[in-house]
Design an enzyme around this catalytic site. Structure first.
Site, PDB file in Angstrom:
ATOM      1  N   ARG A 165       0.809  -1.764  -0.234  1.00 22.62           N
ATOM      2  CA  ARG A 165       0.154  -0.008  -0.149  1.00 22.62           C
ATOM      3  C   ARG A 165       0.150   1.070  -0.155  1.00 22.62           C
ATOM      4  O   ARG A 165       1.997   1.118   0.835  1.00 22.62           O
ATOM      5  CB  ARG A 165      -0.771  -0.326   1.282  1.00 22.62           C
ATOM      6  CG  ARG A 165      -2.140  -1.148   1.473  1.00 22.62           C
ATOM      7  CD  ARG A 165      -3.037  -0.353   0.479  1.00 22.62           C
ATOM      8  NE  ARG A 165      -4.325  -1.351   0.275  1.00 22.62           N
ATOM      9  CZ  ARG A 165      -4.687  -2.626  -0.876  1.00 22.62           C
ATOM     10  NH1 ARG A 165      -3.444  -2.970  -1.229  1.00 22.62           N
ATOM     11  NH2 ARG A 165      -4.945  -3.739  -0.450  1.00 22.62           N
ATOM     12  N   GLU A 197      -3.785   7.744  -4.973  1.00 25.11           N
ATOM     13  CA  GLU A 197      -3.993   7.182  -5.841  1.00 25.11           C
ATOM     14  C   GLU A 197      -5.394   7.558  -7.206  1.00 25.11           C
ATOM     15  O   GLU A 197      -5.699   7.576  -5.654  1.00 25.11           O
ATOM     16  CB  GLU A 197      -4.094   5.171  -5.775  1.00 25.11           C
ATOM     17  CG  GLU A 197      -2.760   4.764  -5.571  1.00 25.11           C
ATOM     18  CD  GLU A 197      -2.984   3.451  -5.587  1.00 25.11           C
ATOM     19  OE1 GLU A 197      -3.780   2.824  -5.626  1.00 25.11           O
ATOM     20  OE2 GLU A 197      -1.550   2.679  -4.462  1.00 25.11           O
ATOM     21  N   HIS A 206      -1.438   0.082  -9.456  1.00 26.81           N
ATOM     22  CA  HIS A 206      -1.713  -0.740  -8.682  1.00 26.81           C
ATOM     23  C   HIS A 206      -2.395  -1.832  -9.181  1.00 26.81           C
ATOM     24  O   HIS A 206      -3.565  -2.498  -9.187  1.00 26.81           O
ATOM     25  CB  HIS A 206      -2.835   0.151  -7.750  1.00 26.81           C
ATOM     26  CG  HIS A 206      -3.552  -1.279  -6.894  1.00 26.81           C
ATOM     27  ND1 HIS A 206      -3.689  -0.844  -5.279  1.00 26.81           N
ATOM     28  CD2 HIS A 206      -3.291  -1.577  -6.043  1.00 26.81           C
ATOM     29  CE1 HIS A 206      -4.399  -1.586  -4.516  1.00 26.81           C
ATOM     30  NE2 HIS A 206      -3.882  -2.197  -4.942  1.00 26.81           N
TER      31      HIS A 206
HETATM   32  C1  8YV Z   1      -7.224  -4.768  -5.526  1.00 23.82           C
HETATM   33  C2  8YV Z   1      -5.356  -5.472  -3.918  1.00 23.82           C
HETATM   34  O1  8YV Z   1      -6.707  -4.107  -6.039  1.00 23.82           O
HETATM   35  O2  8YV Z   1      -5.911  -6.876  -3.332  1.00 23.82           O
HETATM   36  C3  8YV Z   1      -5.531  -6.330  -2.280  1.00 23.82           C
HETATM   37  O3  8YV Z   1      -5.178  -5.868  -2.183  1.00 23.82           O
HETATM   38  O4  8YV Z   1      -4.639  -4.542  -3.436  1.00 23.82           O
HETATM   39  C4  8YV Z   1      -6.054  -5.577  -5.267  1.00 23.82           C
HETATM   40  O5  8YV Z   1      -5.866  -7.196  -5.746  1.00 23.82           O
HETATM   41  C5  8YV Z   1      -7.878  -3.888  -4.102  1.00 23.82           C
HETATM   42  O6  8YV Z   1      -8.691  -4.551  -3.918  1.00 23.82           O
HETATM   43  C6  8YV Z   1      -8.661  -3.004  -5.044  1.00 23.82           C
HETATM   44  O7  8YV Z   1      -9.443  -3.334  -5.920  1.00 23.82           O
END
Ligand code: 8YV
Length: 322
Positions: A232, A261, A279
């Site tokens: 993150r 983002e 991302h």
């Molecule tokens: C997705 C993510 O982009 O699984 C996660 O934690 O960061 C990603 O797979 C996120 O859930 C937004 O849809």
């Protein structure tokens, strides 16, 4: 009677088909006046489907007095207060495991792309420099290099397992040393950063890990070091990162996530020793399908059987998770 489900964000068409079959759907993004809708209908909503990016805002959770289950498309759920949900008896689920391989592959893709200067070399060919100036400058190998992994959960372990094929010398930092992990443990993140060439960030987001990678850690990684972040944006002090790259105190970076983002600092965009992706750690057709199926499965099982498949740890004690 089909339960009422509130959808936050944009599920895939496949998820929409599966959900429409089983639930009365309300899409937050299509409701003109969400506040009026929640006032009139909030008490009928029993389930929420959301994702790691949109989460469930505290005001929304408060407006749903009969909410029973929140299913998150994504392994990270820092946008959902799972402790507060558990206190209300609401079970929160996420999509662990099914994305481990692709997120780990993204980490390694970024390591290779930064070190082997993939984007630079691609431009070398396209711009005609290969013809006009000859071979591109030599790059750096990731083979045999010391790599420190920040976060040794499911995905961290998968990254380490895959990096063994590159003969990397592996170390990790996490809150505590883990049993049965064969890599060198550092209780001090800065000390680990000092000893490695690559720092791979794959620890959950949220208040507990905010700016864990700060200026001292970045300086310890140093001018020959590379930071990879597929966790993150909040885990890295982005301003400190940009400054270190500008000053040449950090060698390079591969970044899939950012603090705000989809806004990415212009300074990063201008640098050719960083590789930026939007991302997309888990964003393959195969993995997103598996994540969608698990997101739906958690909701369907909850209403059919009173059980879920993959509750988040904060909700592990709730009857539906046991
Ligand atoms: C997705 C993510 O982009 O699984 C996660 O934690 O960061 C990603 O797979 C996120 O859930 C937004 O849809």
């Amino acid at each position: 009677m089909k339960p009422n489900l509130l959808i936050v964000g944009n599920p895939t068409p496949r998820m929409m088909t599966q959900l429409t079959d089983r639930f009365v759907i309300h899409r937050l993004s299509e409701i003109d006046d969400p506040q009026a809708f929640l006032k009139a209908n909030g008490d009928s909503i029993e389930g929420v489907a959301t994702n790691g990016h949109d989460g469930v805002k505290p005001e929304l959770m408060a407006a749903l007095p009969n909410l029973k289950v929140v299913s998150c498309f994504g392994v990270g759920y820092d946008g959902i207060d799972a402790t507060a949900a558990a206190e209300r008896g609401i079970v929160v689920t996420h999509t662990p495991n099914v994305l481990n391989d692709d997120v780990a592959n993204t980490a390694i893709m970024l390591m290779l792309a930064v070190s082997r200067r993939l984007v630079h070399d691609d431009a070398w060919v396209r711009s005609g420099k290969w013809k006009s100036q000859g071979s591109a400058p030599l790059t750096r190998s990731i083979e045999n290099k010391p790599v420190g992994i920040l976060g040794m959960g499911r995905i961290g372990q998968k990254i380490a397992e895959k990096l063994r094929a590159f003969n990397c010398d592996l170390a990790y930092h996490s809150r505590s040393e883990k049993a049965d992990i064969p890599y060198r443990y550092y209780s001090d993140l800065t000390a680990m950063a000092r000893d490695v060439d690559y720092l791979v960030v794959i620890t959950p987001g949220g208040a507990a890990t905010r700016h864990l990678v700060d200026r001292p850690v970045i300086d310890a990684l140093g001018p020959e070091g590379t930071l990879i972040n597929i966790a993150r944006g909040s885990v890295v002090d982005e301003a400190a990162l940009v400054k270190a790259l500008e000053d040449g105190r950090l060698g390079g970076a591969g970044l899939d996530v950012f603090e705000n983002e989809p806004d990415v600092p212009a300074a990063l965009i201008a640098m050719d020793n960083v590789v930026l992706t939007p991302h997309v750690g888990s964003a393959t057709v195969e993995t997103r399908q598996a994540m969608g199926d698990l997101t739906v499965e958690n909701l369907v099982r909850y209403f059919d059987e009173g059980k879920v498949t993959s509750a988040v740890p904060e909700c592990a004690q709730l009857p539906a998770a046991r």
